[in-house]
Structure formats: C-alpha cells, structure tokens
Motif scaffolding. Structure first.
Motif, PDB file in Angstrom:
ATOM      1  N   UNK A 161       0.836  -1.190   0.000  1.00 26.55           N
ATOM      2  CA  UNK A 161       0.000   0.000   0.000  1.00 26.55           C
ATOM      3  C   UNK A 161       0.875   1.245   0.000  1.00 26.55           C
ATOM      4  N   UNK A 162       0.624   2.149  -0.948  1.00 27.46           N
ATOM      5  CA  UNK A 162       1.372   3.404  -1.017  1.00 27.46           C
ATOM      6  C   UNK A 162       0.502   4.611  -0.713  1.00 27.46           C
ATOM      7  N   UNK A 163      -0.810   4.451  -0.820  1.00 25.11           N
ATOM      8  CA  UNK A 163      -1.719   5.573  -0.637  1.00 25.11           C
ATOM      9  C   UNK A 163      -1.863   6.449  -1.853  1.00 25.11           C
ATOM     10  N   UNK A 164      -1.226   6.105  -2.950  1.00 22.96           N
ATOM     11  CA  UNK A 164      -1.311   6.914  -4.164  1.00 22.96           C
ATOM     12  C   UNK A 164      -2.469   6.422  -5.034  1.00 22.96           C
ATOM     13  N   UNK A 165      -3.402   7.332  -5.312  1.00 23.00           N
ATOM     14  CA  UNK A 165      -4.546   7.023  -6.169  1.00 23.00           C
ATOM     15  C   UNK A 165      -4.722   8.149  -7.175  1.00 23.00           C
ATOM     16  N   UNK A 166      -5.362   7.832  -8.288  1.00 28.04           N
ATOM     17  CA  UNK A 166      -5.590   8.808  -9.345  1.00 28.04           C
ATOM     18  C   UNK A 166      -7.081   8.899  -9.646  1.00 28.04           C
ATOM     19  N   UNK A 167      -7.583  10.085 -10.026  1.00 33.49           N
ATOM     20  CA  UNK A 167      -8.989  10.189 -10.424  1.00 33.49           C
ATOM     21  C   UNK A 167      -9.312   9.210 -11.547  1.00 33.49           C
ATOM     22  N   UNK A 168     -10.370   8.458 -11.364  1.00 32.09           N
ATOM     23  CA  UNK A 168     -10.763   7.464 -12.351  1.00 32.09           C
ATOM     24  C   UNK A 168     -10.009   6.160 -12.251  1.00 32.09           C
ATOM     25  N   UNK A 169      -9.016   6.100 -11.359  1.00 25.47           N
ATOM     26  CA  UNK A 169      -8.197   4.902 -11.248  1.00 25.47           C
ATOM     27  C   UNK A 169      -8.722   3.909 -10.228  1.00 25.47           C
ATOM     28  N   UNK A 170      -7.958   2.854 -10.060  1.00 22.85           N
ATOM     29  CA  UNK A 170      -8.329   1.795  -9.129  1.00 22.85           C
ATOM     30  C   UNK A 170      -8.103   2.250  -7.684  1.00 22.85           C
TER      31      UNK A 170
END
Length: 217
Positions: free
Chosen positions: A3-12
């Motif tokens: 787990x990195x905590x990095x997410x993108x809009x529209x992503x998983x």
C-alpha cells in the motif's frame, strides 16, 4: 501489492489490509477528493468516509456488503456531492459533526468530540478539529495489532494544516487542535489519510510544526 496511498482520479482503489480492518482509498473527481471505505474483516460491515463525488464508483466499491454509515468529515460541498445518492441506495446512516450539519444536503445524525463510530468489531474515535470549518472531524482507528490510523479530512495534509482563508483566529484554532489533539496524543508512526492527495505519518510532519505556526497557514 504494498500500500502506497497513491490514487488517481478514475483509477483503481488503493487497498490496505490490516489485521481487523480493510481500508480502500479511492480518488473521485473533479477535485481529486479521497473517499475511504472501511470494512470490518470479521463481520463485513462497512463505513464510508466522505461520499465526495461519483456515486456510481462509490457504490461499486461498496458492493453487496452492508454499509452502516457515511461519515462526512466537514461541510464543504466537494466532500458530499454523492452523499444523498449513496445513502438513498444503501440505507446507511449519514453522520456529521453537529456544527457542520446545516451545510449538508440531507438531514444527518450528529457527532461530537469523543464519540465512537462502529465499523463492525472495530471502532473509530471522533476528534473535533476547529478551523477549516466549525465542525471538521478526524477519525482515529487504533489498530490493536499495529500503528494508529487517522482520517483527517481537510484539517491536516502532508505539509500543513487545512485552509483557514488567512483568518488568524481560525488558523490559531486549527493549528492548536491539530497540535494538541493529534500530535501531542499520538505516536510518530501514526499513519494519516487526508481528504485530498497523498498520505503521510505524524512523524514525517512533526518537525515542521513550528514552521507551520510561524507562517500562519
């Protein structure tokens, strides 16, 4: 996957498996808000923190398991655009601090400092943080098998506290609450999850507290 905590809009979603709780972090648009779905691993019960936007994606994340509550961390619109639809389709309770309740589009049950929100067999402590809005809250999960986990809304980010519109009284309230209710109470390894952007730990941010106070934002 780590787990990195990095997410993108529209992503998983980014998923973190704790001993008793699963944390799923999802970014929703158009303001790159973070929504957090917490799932009790023993009972399957779930709580959503900030039904910010994109109700279909949030409902897909929730799936068929019971959603018992949606906690709104504060009254700003970008944190509750999907609230009405998610509550209508899941039957979940809407929860918000009493001082921000009037800012929501639906009637919600009110929280106060020190309250407990249950996620199945797990518990979240409500921490009232004044300044970004009158009724902003953080939610604290003390993992019996690991480090504390803290969901801070827009009151604490990597690099500083939330926006107080250059109001010195609001800033003083927020930096004071963040210092005394979070940094003074919790260890450096506490992992926190903000309302936008990347996660951090209290230890990574603690050395900068005097700088934050000095700059006034």
């Amino acid at each position: 996957m780590t787990y990195s905590g990095e997410v993108l809009p529209g992503g998983e979603p980014a998923v973190r498996e704790l001993d008793r709780l699963t944390i799923s972090k999802l970014s929703v648009g158009p303001m790159d808000n973070n929504a957090y779905l917490l799932t009790c691993r023993a009972t399957g019960e779930q709580v959503l923190i900030d039904a910010a936007n994109e109700a279909p994606r949030l409902l897909e994340l929730i799936g068929d398991r019971d959603l018992t509550a949606v906690v709104t961390t504060h009254q700003h619109m970008d944190h509750w655009v999907a609230l009405e639809e998610v509550v209508a389709k899941t039957g979940a309770r809407a929860l918000v601090h009493a001082d921000d309740a009037a800012g929501l589009p639906i009637e919600a049950e009110t929280l106060t400092d020190g309250d407990t929100v249950r996620v199945g067999d797990c518990a979240l402590e409500v921490i009232h943080l004044r300044g970004h809005t009158p009724g902003s809250v953080a939610l604290l999960y003390r993992d019996p098998a690991g480090v504390p986990h803290l969901f801070t809304g827009d009151s604490l980010f990597p690099g500083g506290v939330g926006n107080t519109d250059k109001d010195p009284e609001r800033f003083a309230a927020l930096i004071g609450d963040v210092e005394h209710k979070l940094f003074d109470r919790l260890p450096d390894e506490t992992w926190f999850y903000p309302g936008h952007g990347k996660d951090s730990t209290l230890g990574a941010e603690r050395p900068a507290l005097p700088q934050w106070r000095a700059r006034g934002w």
